[in-house]
Each structure stands twice: as C-alpha cells, then as structure tokens.
Motif scaffolding. Structure first.
Motif, PDB file in Angstrom:
ATOM      1  N   SER A  19       0.678  -1.271   0.057  1.00 25.17           N
ATOM      2  CA  SER A  19      -0.011   0.113  -0.124  1.00 25.17           C
ATOM      3  C   SER A  19       0.776   1.272   0.107  1.00 25.17           C
ATOM      4  N   SER A  20       2.069   1.305  -0.094  1.00 27.28           N
ATOM      5  CA  SER A  20       2.976   2.467  -0.048  1.00 27.28           C
ATOM      6  C   SER A  20       4.183   2.184  -1.033  1.00 27.28           C
ATOM      7  N   ARG A  21       4.642   3.327  -1.397  1.00 29.10           N
ATOM      8  CA  ARG A  21       5.754   3.401  -2.272  1.00 29.10           C
ATOM      9  C   ARG A  21       7.223   3.418  -1.337  1.00 29.10           C
ATOM     10  N   THR A  22       7.509   2.053  -1.025  1.00 25.79           N
ATOM     11  CA  THR A  22       8.770   1.855  -0.101  1.00 25.79           C
ATOM     12  C   THR A  22       9.912   2.536  -0.881  1.00 25.79           C
ATOM     13  N   PRO A  23      10.672   3.386  -0.097  1.00 26.74           N
ATOM     14  CA  PRO A  23      11.751   4.100  -0.708  1.00 26.74           C
ATOM     15  C   PRO A  23      12.789   2.939  -1.312  1.00 26.74           C
ATOM     16  N   SER A  24      13.604   3.336  -2.418  1.00 26.98           N
ATOM     17  CA  SER A  24      14.579   2.622  -2.886  1.00 26.98           C
ATOM     18  C   SER A  24      15.785   2.791  -1.950  1.00 26.98           C
ATOM     19  N   GLY A 111       8.187  -1.080  -3.929  1.00 24.17           N
ATOM     20  CA  GLY A 111       6.780  -1.472  -3.013  1.00 24.17           C
ATOM     21  C   GLY A 111       5.597  -1.102  -4.147  1.00 24.17           C
ATOM     22  N   LEU A 112       4.882  -0.076  -4.040  1.00 25.33           N
ATOM     23  CA  LEU A 112       3.786  -0.006  -5.202  1.00 25.33           C
ATOM     24  C   LEU A 112       4.168   0.085  -6.563  1.00 25.33           C
ATOM     25  N   ASP A 113       5.514   0.675  -6.761  1.00 23.12           N
ATOM     26  CA  ASP A 113       5.697   0.944  -8.109  1.00 23.12           C
ATOM     27  C   ASP A 113       6.103  -0.426  -8.931  1.00 23.12           C
ATOM     28  N   PHE A 114       6.564  -1.476  -8.198  1.00 25.55           N
ATOM     29  CA  PHE A 114       6.908  -2.739  -8.831  1.00 25.55           C
ATOM     30  C   PHE A 114       5.905  -3.340  -9.324  1.00 25.55           C
ATOM     31  N   GLU A 115       4.525  -3.044  -8.795  1.00 28.52           N
ATOM     32  CA  GLU A 115       3.350  -3.727  -9.419  1.00 28.52           C
ATOM     33  C   GLU A 115       2.608  -2.752 -10.149  1.00 28.52           C
ATOM     34  N   THR A 116       2.911  -1.559 -10.282  1.00 27.04           N
ATOM     35  CA  THR A 116       2.025  -0.660 -11.042  1.00 27.04           C
ATOM     36  C   THR A 116       2.523   0.003 -12.207  1.00 27.04           C
ATOM     37  N   ILE A 117       4.132  -0.135 -11.987  1.00 26.94           N
ATOM     38  CA  ILE A 117       4.953   0.600 -13.259  1.00 26.94           C
ATOM     39  C   ILE A 117       5.517  -0.764 -13.959  1.00 26.94           C
ATOM     40  N   ILE A 118       5.101  -1.187 -14.968  1.00 21.23           N
ATOM     41  CA  ILE A 118       5.541  -2.265 -15.521  1.00 21.23           C
ATOM     42  C   ILE A 118       6.255  -1.919 -16.868  1.00 21.23           C
ATOM     43  N   THR A 283      12.130  -6.633   2.884  1.00 22.52           N
ATOM     44  CA  THR A 283      12.072  -6.662   4.644  1.00 22.52           C
ATOM     45  C   THR A 283      10.982  -5.490   4.899  1.00 22.52           C
ATOM     46  N   ASP A 284      10.997  -4.288   4.450  1.00 19.95           N
ATOM     47  CA  ASP A 284      10.314  -3.213   4.732  1.00 19.95           C
ATOM     48  C   ASP A 284       8.726  -3.474   4.359  1.00 19.95           C
ATOM     49  N   VAL A 285       8.692  -3.877   2.676  1.00 17.75           N
ATOM     50  CA  VAL A 285       7.669  -4.165   2.274  1.00 17.75           C
ATOM     51  C   VAL A 285       6.716  -5.282   2.979  1.00 17.75           C
ATOM     52  N   PHE A 286       7.381  -6.336   3.376  1.00 10.02           N
ATOM     53  CA  PHE A 286       6.581  -7.580   3.905  1.00 10.02           C
ATOM     54  C   PHE A 286       6.230  -7.130   5.279  1.00 10.02           C
ATOM     55  N   ARG A 287       7.228  -6.355   6.105  1.00  7.38           N
ATOM     56  CA  ARG A 287       6.648  -6.080   7.367  1.00  7.38           C
ATOM     57  C   ARG A 287       5.540  -5.209   7.393  1.00  7.38           C
TER      58      ARG A 287
END
Length: 370
Positions: A19-24, A111-118, A283-287
């Motif tokens: 649900s968030s754009r976890t920072p790179s 995070g969110l970019d991985f599944e929304t920006i293909i 790890t941040d995405v999963f947590r």
C-alpha cells in the motif's frame, strides 16, 4: 500535541500487494506518512490531504529496447544458467516477491511501483534471436519468468512471452517457464509440440489452497483452484508440469502437504520449494504487509523467519538462502521430503533435449533456405 508524530498505520489497497511506495535503497531521502496532530482518524476530511481517500493506483506500462535479454548466472543453488524476463515488475503484486528490489535500479519503488509500473521489453524477441545467432552461443538450461511472471495481465495484449517462445520454437531451443497464471494455456499451440519433442516444461507456483489468503498474498494472480485446472490442461496436452511451493512462510501458508496432494492429483509430477527470502527493501514491504493483515502475529512470523536466517531478516549465503537453516527450516524440509515421497513426486526428473538446437540466421533479413 505530542512531541513525536505518530506513524499512520498503512491500509490495504484492494487488488495490490502493498500500500505504499517503499523508498529505494538508492534514494537520498525518504518520506513517511505520519499523524502530526492536524490530520488523522478524528480530523475532518476535506479531500485536500493526499492520505484522504487515496485513489487506487492504475497500472502503467513503459517500453524499453533492451540490448541483451539473456541473464546469466553461476549460482550453485539455481538449476538453470540463463534466464529471460520479457518484463520488469509484475502486476500480480505478490508481496513476497524477491525481485521487488530490482525496481530500485530503475529509480522506482520496490513497493507499489513494482506492481503498478511495468517495463515491457518490446524488442525481446529480436534481441533473443540475435544473442542465439552469435557464433559462440551454446544452448543451456533456459528459464523464462524468473524475476517477473511472464504471463502477467499485460501479456494478453503485448504477447511478448509468446514472441519469445516462437523464437525458441523455431531455433529448437529447450526452455522451462514458471508462472502463476492460467494465461499460459493460450500458448499451448506452441508449448505442446515442443514438449512432445522434449523441448519445453512448465512449473505452476501454488503457495496455498486458501483463496482468501491468496487474494492478499498474491492479489492479481489466478486463484489456487484455477492454477490446479491449468495443471490439468497442460498435462492433458502432454506438457510435463511441476509445482513450485515457493515461498514457505511460517504461520502464514501452512498447507504445504495439501497443496502437494492437490497438485499431484492434477497431474504434476515434480515439485520444489523455497523459504521466504527478504533481500534489501523487501523486508520493509513484507513487514508493512504483516502490519496490515497479521498485526497480532507479526512478531512471531518475523522471529521464525529470523530463526531460519541466523538471527537476521535475510542471509544471501548460497548454501542456505533458498532453504534456510536451523530447526524451523529443517522442519519444513522434512515435511516436504515426506510428502513428496508419500505422493510420488520427483521420481522421474524432467529432462530436456539440447541436441536439437539450430541457431537462427545471423542476418534476420535473410530468408531460410530450408
């Protein structure tokens, strides 16, 4: 007002794994939603705050022309030495996907970019043909869809995976592919004849039979029941099929034996598993996902994961990164071995024939003489 802002609890976005754009890890700064006393649960909603009623993010497809599309590896714990991924990112949104951190190399969020920006490699077929036409190229164990699902939703229109298989079929180059999608059935007209000549195999990933868990764990992938039906249809067409039980997550997907029994009944005859891997930003995405969906047991789950990683969230050691170490990892291993032996998995290895390879013409404009 508190001196320390309270972090806003993340909320699930329907149809998305995170649900968030976890920072790179390459970002120089990071932003986090917090309740600073001016907004929050009790504050009036006026529509001006970006965290008020967020619009579900749409999928965006970007195109690139790749210079090379075959990725090589010499990792001792991987059974193939080259792979091809027609896409970067994956709309299936599996929260556990170890490939999420690769989006950081593009300046995007794992995070969110991985599944929304293909990112679609629109020249993937031509680039593959050129690489295989090189005088030094020799066929080897080729896997399609290792860092993305090659049959994710955008494949329906773009047909990049199909174009790759067409090139492989013409060159008589063996391959195996891994997917969670029933869309692989569309290409049976290509895959089945190659399978008959020992040139193709398919692995379906089934992490759980629980449809409710699957919807939050891998939100845009086919349902478990639909994947089992895909196994049946592939087997009926003569395609050798295996089942991937990856990843195993303590206290989350606990039905390994039931998945194996259902897959065997559907016709799969080989199986493998891995335990959850949490490299880099994953790890941040999963947590965060645990905070949203399993807040009461999040601590226990992370503790068991760390028990299998020498006290860390992740250990990249080739000897243990796929299966973990310690008591909990050994328990999962024993469960898999006993279930596989009881059901009859892995009694015959899927083998492909590399002797049939015929390199493409080095000049794609020249018509074949045969």
């Amino acid at each position: 007002m508190s001196d320390h802002p309270i972090r806003i609890h993340p909320t699930a976005i329907k149809g998305r794994g995170t649900s968030s754009r976890t920072p790179s890890r390459f970002d120089t700064d990071a932003r986090e939603a917090v309740d600073d006393g001016w907004t929050g649960v009790d504050a009036p909603v006026d529509g001006d705050d970006p965290f008020d009623n967020p619009t579900p993010p749409a999928t965006e497809v970007r195109f690139e022309d790749a210079k090379r599309v075959l990725s090589r590896n010499d990792s001792p714990d991987i059974p193939f030495d080259r792979s091809i991924n027609p896409y970067r990112g994956c709309e299936h949104g599996c929260v556990y996907c170890f490939a999420r951190p690769t989006h950081s190399y593009l300046g995007l969020s794992p995070g969110l970019d991985f599944e929304t920006i293909i990112i679609a490699k629109r020249n993937v077929a031509a680039a593959l043909r050129a690489e295989m036409a090189h005088r030094d190229y020799a066929p080897g164990q080729l896997a399609i869809g290792t860092a993305t699902d090659c049959y994710q939703p955008v494949e329906r229109e773009l047909r990049l995976t199909r174009s790759v298989i067409e090139v492989l079929k013409k060159a008589r180059h063996p391959f195996a592919l891994v997917t969670k999608s029933s869309a692989v059935e569309r290409d049976l007209d290509l895959i089945a004849p190659m399978a008959a000549d020992r040139l193709a195999a398919v692995y379906l990933t089934i992490t759980t039979l629980d449809p409710k868990l699957s919807r939050i764990l891998e939100p845009r992938a086919a349902s478990p029941a639909r994947r089992l039906e895909t196994i049946r249809r592939l087997v009926a067409a003569g395609v050798p099929v295996g089942v991937s039980l990856a990843p195993q997550i303590p206290f989350v997907n606990e039905d390994m034996e039931q998945v194996m029994a259902a897959a065997f009944d559907a016709g799969a005859r080989s199986a493998f598993y891995t335990v959850l891997r949490l490299p880099w930003e994953l790890t941040d995405v999963f947590r965060e996902w645990l905070e949203v969906h399993y807040p009461q047991r999040a601590g226990r789950i992370i503790s068991r994961i760390q028990d299998m990683r020498g006290g860390k969230d992740y250990d990249s050691d080739f000897a243990t990164r796929m299966t973990g170490e310690g008591i909990w990892a050994d328990l999962i291993r024993q469960r898999f071995i006993k279930a596989a032996g009881r059901l009859g998995f892995n009694r015959e290895r899927i083998t492909l024939d590399f002797s049939q390879f015929r390199p493409p013409s080095r000049d794609v404009r020249q018509a074949s003489l045969f």
